[in-house]
Design a protein around this motif. Structure first.
Motif, PDB file in Angstrom:
ATOM      1  N   GLY A 112     -50.581 -29.898  18.157  1.00 22.81           N
ATOM      2  CA  GLY A 112     -50.893 -28.976  17.057  1.00 22.81           C
ATOM      3  C   GLY A 112     -52.190 -29.320  16.367  1.00 22.81           C
ATOM      4  N   GLN A 113     -53.154 -29.905  17.131  1.00 19.44           N
ATOM      5  CA  GLN A 113     -54.374 -30.370  16.482  1.00 19.44           C
ATOM      6  C   GLN A 113     -55.651 -29.861  17.161  1.00 19.44           C
ATOM      7  OE1 GLN A 113     -53.814 -34.606  16.501  1.00 19.44           O
ATOM      8  NE2 GLN A 113     -53.206 -34.598  14.343  1.00 19.44           N
ATOM      9  N   ILE A 114     -56.677 -29.726  16.356  1.00 22.31           N
ATOM     10  CA  ILE A 114     -58.024 -29.483  16.870  1.00 22.31           C
ATOM     11  C   ILE A 114     -58.917 -30.597  16.315  1.00 22.31           C
ATOM     12  CG2 ILE A 114     -57.720 -26.969  17.011  1.00 22.31           C
ATOM     13  CD1 ILE A 114     -59.865 -27.607  14.334  1.00 22.31           C
ATOM     14  N   GLU A 115     -60.142 -30.675  16.844  1.00 22.16           N
ATOM     15  CA  GLU A 115     -61.056 -31.721  16.366  1.00 22.16           C
ATOM     16  C   GLU A 115     -62.272 -31.114  15.685  1.00 22.16           C
ATOM     17  OE1 GLU A 115     -62.123 -34.592  19.264  1.00 22.16           O
ATOM     18  OE2 GLU A 115     -60.051 -35.299  19.527  1.00 22.16           O
ATOM     19  N   LEU A 116     -62.612 -31.682  14.557  1.00 21.29           N
ATOM     20  CA  LEU A 116     -63.697 -31.142  13.728  1.00 21.29           C
ATOM     21  C   LEU A 116     -64.701 -32.263  13.496  1.00 21.29           C
ATOM     22  CD1 LEU A 116     -64.625 -28.778  11.871  1.00 21.29           C
ATOM     23  CD2 LEU A 116     -63.190 -29.780  10.086  1.00 21.29           C
ATOM     24  N   GLN A 117     -65.978 -31.975  13.767  1.00 20.45           N
ATOM     25  CA  GLN A 117     -66.994 -33.026  13.595  1.00 20.45           C
ATOM     26  C   GLN A 117     -68.308 -32.430  13.097  1.00 20.45           C
ATOM     27  OE1 GLN A 117     -67.518 -35.520  17.051  1.00 20.45           O
ATOM     28  NE2 GLN A 117     -68.674 -37.044  15.888  1.00 20.45           N
ATOM     29  N   GLY A 118     -68.774 -32.998  11.993  1.00 18.74           N
ATOM     30  CA  GLY A 118     -70.109 -32.630  11.511  1.00 18.74           C
ATOM     31  C   GLY A 118     -71.141 -33.297  12.406  1.00 18.74           C
ATOM     32  N   ARG A 119     -72.334 -32.696  12.539  1.00 15.89           N
ATOM     33  CA  ARG A 119     -73.333 -33.217  13.471  1.00 15.89           C
ATOM     34  C   ARG A 119     -73.738 -34.654  13.146  1.00 15.89           C
ATOM     35  NH1 ARG A 119     -76.233 -35.587  16.009  1.00 15.89           N
ATOM     36  NH2 ARG A 119     -78.027 -34.984  17.259  1.00 15.89           N
ATOM     37  N   GLY A 120     -73.681 -35.030  11.881  1.00 19.09           N
ATOM     38  CA  GLY A 120     -74.052 -36.385  11.500  1.00 19.09           C
ATOM     39  C   GLY A 120     -72.871 -37.330  11.396  1.00 19.09           C
ATOM     40  N   ASP A 121     -71.646 -36.812  11.603  1.00 21.02           N
ATOM     41  CA  ASP A 121     -70.448 -37.642  11.426  1.00 21.02           C
ATOM     42  C   ASP A 121     -70.321 -38.665  12.550  1.00 21.02           C
ATOM     43  OD1 ASP A 121     -70.025 -35.926   9.360  1.00 21.02           O
ATOM     44  OD2 ASP A 121     -68.272 -34.928  10.245  1.00 21.02           O
ATOM     45  N   GLU A 122     -69.743 -39.820  12.198  1.00 19.25           N
ATOM     46  CA  GLU A 122     -69.508 -40.879  13.177  1.00 19.25           C
ATOM     47  C   GLU A 122     -68.490 -40.451  14.223  1.00 19.25           C
ATOM     48  OE1 GLU A 122     -70.679 -44.108  13.673  1.00 19.25           O
ATOM     49  OE2 GLU A 122     -72.276 -43.474  12.313  1.00 19.25           O
ATOM     50  N   ALA A 123     -67.435 -39.808  13.751  1.00 18.94           N
ATOM     51  CA  ALA A 123     -66.347 -39.444  14.661  1.00 18.94           C
ATOM     52  C   ALA A 123     -65.748 -38.109  14.237  1.00 18.94           C
ATOM     53  CB  ALA A 123     -65.274 -40.533  14.648  1.00 18.94           C
ATOM     54  N   ALA A 124     -64.939 -37.542  15.133  1.00 18.40           N
ATOM     55  CA  ALA A 124     -64.269 -36.280  14.844  1.00 18.40           C
ATOM     56  C   ALA A 124     -63.020 -36.526  14.016  1.00 18.40           C
ATOM     57  CB  ALA A 124     -63.909 -35.581  16.146  1.00 18.40           C
ATOM     58  N   ALA A 125     -62.684 -35.525  13.181  1.00 19.07           N
ATOM     59  CA  ALA A 125     -61.429 -35.582  12.433  1.00 19.07           C
ATOM     60  C   ALA A 125     -60.418 -34.680  13.130  1.00 19.07           C
ATOM     61  CB  ALA A 125     -61.650 -35.115  10.997  1.00 19.07           C
ATOM     62  N   LYS A 126     -59.148 -35.150  13.189  1.00 18.94           N
ATOM     63  CA  LYS A 126     -58.102 -34.301  13.763  1.00 18.94           C
ATOM     64  C   LYS A 126     -57.511 -33.444  12.652  1.00 18.94           C
ATOM     65  CE  LYS A 126     -56.857 -37.550  17.465  1.00 18.94           C
ATOM     66  NZ  LYS A 126     -57.758 -36.988  18.477  1.00 18.94           N
ATOM     67  N   ILE A 127     -57.426 -32.154  12.929  1.00 24.66           N
ATOM     68  CA  ILE A 127     -57.026 -31.179  11.918  1.00 24.66           C
ATOM     69  C   ILE A 127     -55.862 -30.372  12.491  1.00 24.66           C
ATOM     70  CG2 ILE A 127     -57.798 -29.176  10.573  1.00 24.66           C
ATOM     71  CD1 ILE A 127     -59.439 -31.583   9.852  1.00 24.66           C
ATOM     72  N   PRO A 128     -54.837 -30.127  11.686  1.00 24.48           N
ATOM     73  CA  PRO A 128     -53.753 -29.263  12.173  1.00 24.48           C
ATOM     74  C   PRO A 128     -54.309 -27.893  12.536  1.00 24.48           C
ATOM     75  CG  PRO A 128     -53.131 -30.324  10.098  1.00 24.48           C
ATOM     76  CD  PRO A 128     -54.580 -30.638  10.341  1.00 24.48           C
ATOM     77  N   THR A 172     -62.743 -25.948   8.781  1.00 24.18           N
ATOM     78  CA  THR A 172     -64.103 -25.749   9.291  1.00 24.18           C
ATOM     79  C   THR A 172     -65.007 -25.223   8.181  1.00 24.18           C
ATOM     80  OG1 THR A 172     -63.154 -25.230  11.455  1.00 24.18           O
ATOM     81  CG2 THR A 172     -65.460 -24.650  11.104  1.00 24.18           C
ATOM     82  N   LEU A 173     -64.483 -24.264   7.423  1.00 23.10           N
ATOM     83  CA  LEU A 173     -65.273 -23.717   6.321  1.00 23.10           C
ATOM     84  C   LEU A 173     -65.575 -24.791   5.291  1.00 23.10           C
ATOM     85  CD1 LEU A 173     -63.498 -20.248   5.868  1.00 23.10           C
ATOM     86  CD2 LEU A 173     -65.723 -20.698   6.923  1.00 23.10           C
ATOM     87  N   ALA A 174     -64.589 -25.645   5.032  1.00 19.33           N
ATOM     88  CA  ALA A 174     -64.769 -26.709   4.042  1.00 19.33           C
ATOM     89  C   ALA A 174     -65.814 -27.710   4.526  1.00 19.33           C
ATOM     90  CB  ALA A 174     -63.440 -27.401   3.762  1.00 19.33           C
ATOM     91  N   ARG A 175     -65.726 -28.071   5.820  1.00 17.63           N
ATOM     92  CA  ARG A 175     -66.702 -29.030   6.359  1.00 17.63           C
ATOM     93  C   ARG A 175     -68.110 -28.435   6.331  1.00 17.63           C
ATOM     94  NH1 ARG A 175     -69.863 -31.664   6.778  1.00 17.63           N
ATOM     95  NH2 ARG A 175     -70.469 -33.440   8.093  1.00 17.63           N
ATOM     96  N   LEU A 176     -68.206 -27.145   6.653  1.00  9.60           N
ATOM     97  CA  LEU A 176     -69.499 -26.469   6.658  1.00  9.60           C
ATOM     98  C   LEU A 176     -70.088 -26.431   5.248  1.00  9.60           C
ATOM     99  CD1 LEU A 176     -71.552 -24.934   8.394  1.00  9.60           C
ATOM    100  CD2 LEU A 176     -70.306 -22.829   7.872  1.00  9.60           C
ATOM    101  N   ALA A 177     -69.201 -26.238   4.268  1.00 14.99           N
ATOM    102  CA  ALA A 177     -69.681 -26.163   2.877  1.00 14.99           C
ATOM    103  C   ALA A 177     -70.297 -27.494   2.447  1.00 14.99           C
ATOM    104  CB  ALA A 177     -68.524 -25.785   1.957  1.00 14.99           C
ATOM    105  N   GLN A 178     -69.844 -28.593   3.075  1.00 13.05           N
ATOM    106  CA  GLN A 178     -70.426 -29.903   2.727  1.00 13.05           C
ATOM    107  C   GLN A 178     -71.734 -30.183   3.443  1.00 13.05           C
ATOM    108  OE1 GLN A 178     -67.552 -32.877   3.844  1.00 13.05           O
ATOM    109  NE2 GLN A 178     -65.906 -31.701   2.884  1.00 13.05           N
ATOM    110  N   ALA A 179     -72.028 -29.383   4.466  1.00 11.81           N
ATOM    111  CA  ALA A 179     -73.241 -29.649   5.248  1.00 11.81           C
ATOM    112  C   ALA A 179     -74.466 -29.431   4.369  1.00 11.81           C
ATOM    113  CB  ALA A 179     -73.284 -28.736   6.476  1.00 11.81           C
ATOM    114  N   ASN A 180     -75.488 -30.188   4.674  1.00 15.30           N
ATOM    115  CA  ASN A 180     -76.756 -30.071   3.925  1.00 15.30           C
ATOM    116  C   ASN A 180     -77.293 -28.659   4.053  1.00 15.30           C
ATOM    117  OD1 ASN A 180     -79.392 -30.217   2.996  1.00 15.30           O
ATOM    118  ND2 ASN A 180     -80.123 -31.327   4.788  1.00 15.30           N
TER     119      ASN A 180
END
Lengths: 580, 580
Positions: free
Chosen positions: B548-564, B572-580
């Motif tokens: 029940g998981q997908i992986e989400l990773q910002g281009r500068g992130d060290e590793a991917a986060a597992k997300i339900p 994804t929208l939340a991670r994008l909102a944090q992007a520079n």
């Protein structure tokens, strides 16, 4: 936008070199300013229209799956040498040298560059089909630029190039572009026709032009009002007007026709209908090897018909170039001065090509190859051999039967704004642009190319949409959709308040509106906005407001409608929704 | 966008001529393809970034009240002759002739054309202020184009030109553009500095550069970390480092310094600190009238400082041009070979200019105007006359006190992406561009000009934002904001379904997303998108979906986060909102 913060550069007079109405109106409306012959500045109001044109094109190209990129204006000569166009293209191709003496051209189109991109980027059938386009500045060094943006030197064009695995795929890409073009010009609110067209110097096997209908157009369009048939007159097929050749009814006679070198004069002199006369046109084909004699061809057309030089140029034997014969060549081959030549009894053998209709005539009139004489009662087989070739040689005329077999053809004028070509392998062969097919073998890319004259579209739209007061923009292209004209802006708080409220309301509703806060007299404002051609005008003045009213007028409307001030926004939106 | 319908042209290797990282990465990411030296095709993925850059610029220019128009690429030579730049501009100005032999240029900028427009369109003070801009293809025929889009020949530039009634108005327009530029580069997510700059050949009196901070930049920026002070090193004021000149402490001595022509060698030989040495630079000014002698100047700098040639060029007497003196001129004026010259006892009189710091030194070391000898213990007034002139001659060095009086200066490297100039009447005077002021008298228009290198910005952003794997786009410039990478697209219905749902959800949320439906291996997909630099990547595969998981990773992130998987869109929208 507030007019006080915009630049409105309307002029009372058009420049003296503006021969056609769109050039006059674009200049007077402040859309363009000439920088040099065929080179224009697009002023803010003109650029607004260009951006709307570009946005519609871009949306529909993207919808059709085409990918936008951007190829340079300055292109290296090497690629043009590879395609052969460095030699073939005339002086319209502006050539120049950079500081190191290397040859470059200013792009008139980008077939070479896109084919170069394709040969580098497309490796496998898996990547196909692809369609790349760009909207970019083009340059054609016209000998005599004129008609404003209609035949300029620097202009903006959208050009797209499709790449496919085979002809069937390329035809699909072609059809997709054809459909996209239909949507594009329809969305622009233009009356237009897609017409079958000659492929000309671009090459290829199939092509359609998209013609904006306008009496001032340079192109003649042949169409069947009852069906979908439409073609440029260069291509439109002219049928044989005589179903079966009748048996001779007269004997051959030589009639004196002193001084009558034109068919019309002969017809009058002899009292015979013009349609029974055949005109003889002598062409010359230069020999392939120097020293060999020039070959003379005789083309026969019914006297009331006109030669179509494009069709003549497709006849085997004439398809590598021809010219009209000189007087000396005529005397040499026909034993007679020009004006009295004909196919019966030439001094030397000539190739005779009869138009389809001429081939079925009987008892016709031709020159007698003797000064001041014509033959009457000429009949094929009896008086002269059957023609070497029968071909479609003439322009269609109004009322000709349609090639699709249903009713008479009509002719109208148009302005070419788009052109789609099925190119085949012309450029991929020259530039060796191949891909690996499913069997791993290299195969030539099948190409199409698809152009839209972005800046020319402005002129074409105006040629179709104008009146004595100025431009009448279709809503989709208008620089502004609605203008709010307050009368007494500087004096009346009520006017300012009502005008601003309506303007803000329109903007919130997503309407591209302008508020004319210049505090000009109504006459000046109205003249400006009618010249500029904004689809809907709202006038707000103290006099009307006293009665609770504003005035609403579509650009093409006879008179303004009085609207309760409370309904101003709704009524303006409703009127705008009705606009073309 | 679906990747299968897009063109992804990533490359493993950068071309051999790509010296800097942005050129390497733009080519490898498939953004650009070289057509000729300094002339590039912008491929679909590159054009997407250009369009985002242009949209931000356009929005902020319009917000600042500037009006967009479009001036031609090809401009007639006459206007350039009128401004004088036809003569002044070097071989970077590409000149050509049309078919009629008339001279034209490919525009490098449009001061002449806009001033021509202004003199025709602006009649009255009532029309002022006005600011016109366009985003258009420019051409500069660089002798040695390189660094990809950073120093190309054909490039896209936004250039704006303001017109005002007076200097105060022009300053306001300048400030408005300065503010707009601050907003533009901030919106692009760039780290940048506005720095005071030299006006150079454009002329005018005030100017600021907008510098994207990057170690690979060609410009040196001097700034005060504690305050707003920032200037290009060409302009940055270097203070006197010695508050008061001390009284002589030593007697003047001539010391043998055999073979020591460099201050460093002299310092080592004599055992005296480098900062007590003064280096002597001999310049020559050609005579105004032929036959008169060359004038020799001696510029004195502390040995640990560097000459700033721009500053030297502003000294009265040197401001019409200078060069370094030849060996023969040195021998003639100093009676000594180069390497041992100094201000004490020259053979012929020379003009002596001391840097501010040198002017306050005491007991310093200089060449003795005798081969293999230096003077030690030199003191102004006692051993030589006071200098003819004291001036700021040197480049600022790290740690110099700031001219604004608060703490030490720092130096960093930058890439110039924008430049604003206060032009004054330079062009309006040359082209006689006047308006009628409130008294009805003609007055010259006060101008400013404002450029942004659109295509260069791509290179600058990449120089600032990249890592070993590729580009790291700021969100505002990214060709796509999010990429959805399904692992096993061709095999798994569940993967296709989940990936498509997320992709559609992102699109509905207004996110510029791409779905990688190419059915490539994860390694290939990840390498492509890391190279291309998409800010957020979502990976969806069967293995994760089982849990029940997908992986989400910002281009500068060290590793991917597992997300339900149920939170995929929101996360994804939340991670994008944090992007520079």
């Amino acid at each position: 936008m507030r007019a006080s913060q915009f630049h409105i550069g309307t002029l009372k007079e058009a420049p003296s070199d503006a021969e056609i109405v769109s050039h006059q109106l674009m200049t007077r409306a402040g859309m363009i300013r000439k920088l040099a012959g065929g080179i224009y500045n697009y002023m803010p109001i003109g650029l607004r229209v260009i951006r709307k044109v570009e946005a519609i094109i871009r949306e529909e190209m993207n919808r059709a799956g085409a990918l936008e990129l951007l190829m340079p204006v300055v292109q290296p000569a090497e690629l043009w040498m590879e395609s052969g166009r460095w030699e073939q293209y005339g002086p319209e191709l502006l050539r120049m040298k950079d500081r190191h003496g290397r040859d470059f051209v200013l792009q008139p189109t980008s077939e070479e560059v896109i084919t170069d991109i394709a040969r580098n980027e497309i490796h496998s059938w898996r990547q196909l089909p692809k369609n790349f386009y760009h909207i970019q500045t083009k340059f054609r060094d016209e000998r005599r630029p004129r008609f404003g943006v209609m035949r300029g030197r620097e202009f903006t064009m959208k050009d797209a190039y499709s790449f496919d695995r085979d002809e069937a795929g390329a035809q699909k890409s072609y059809d997709a572009m054809y459909d996209a073009y239909m949507r594009i010009f329809a969305r622009m609110g233009l009356t237009f026709r897609a017409v079958a067209a000659d492929t000309g110097s671009i090459g290829g096997t199939r092509s359609h032009e998209f013609q904006v209908i306008a009496d001032t157009g340079e192109d003649l369009i042949v169409y069947n009002p009852a069906t979908q048939y439409a073609a440029n007159i260069e291509l439109a097929e002219a049928p044989c007007l005589v179903a079966r050749r009748a048996a001779p009814g007269r004997t051959l006679e030589k009639a004196p026709t002193p001084g009558a070198t034109k068919c019309e004069a002969v017809s009058e002199l002899l009292g015979l209908p013009l349609a029974s006369h055949v005109k003889s046109l002598a062409l010359a084909v230069e020999p392939e090897e120097a020293g060999k004699p020039v070959q003379i061809w005789l083309l026969l057309l019914r006297a009331d018909h006109e030669l179509n030089e494009i069709k003549a140029g497709k006849i085997p034997g004439l398809d590598h170039g021809y010219r009209f014969a000189t007087d000396a060549e005529i005397v040499d081959h026909f034993g007679c001065v020009p004006g009295f030549i004909g196919p019966v009894g030439t001094a030397k053998p000539v190739k005779v090509v009869a138009d389809r209709t001429v081939a079925n005539l009987h008892d016709f009139v031709t020159g007698a190859n003797q000064a001041d004489h014509h033959y009457v009662g000429v009949n094929w087989g009896r008086d002269l051999p059957e023609p070497d070739l029968v071909a479609d040689l003439r322009n269609v005329v109004d009322g000709d039967p349609s090639p699709d077999g249903s009713g008479p053809l009509a002719i109208q004028r148009g302005i070419e704004v788009g052109h789609v070509f099925f190119l085949g392998t012309k450029y991929s062969e020259a530039l060796k642009a191949t891909y690996l097919d499913e069997t791993g073998k290299p195969a030539l890319l099948q190409m199409g190319c698809y152009g839209i004259g972005v800046t020319r579209l402005l002129g074409a739209a105006i040629e179709q949409h104008h009146d004595a007061r100025g431009i009448i923009w279709p809503r989709a292209l208008a620089p502004f959709e609605v203008v709010v004209c307050p009368v007494g802006w500087g004096k009346s708080e009520a006017v300012r308040e009502a005008a601003t409220r309506l303007y803000e309301g329109l903007r919130e509703a997503g309407v591209d509106a302008i508020l004319d806060d210049r505090d000009e007299r109504p006459g000046v404002m109205f003249a400006d906005w009618e010249l500029i051609g904004v689809p809907v005008r709202v006038t707000i003045g103290d006099r009307g407001l006293k009665d609770g009213q504003i005035e609403l007028q579509g650009r093409g409307d006879e008179a303004a409608a009085k609207i309760p001030v409370g309904e101003a926004l709704a009524a303006t939106l409703a009127r705008l929704a009705q606009a073309n």
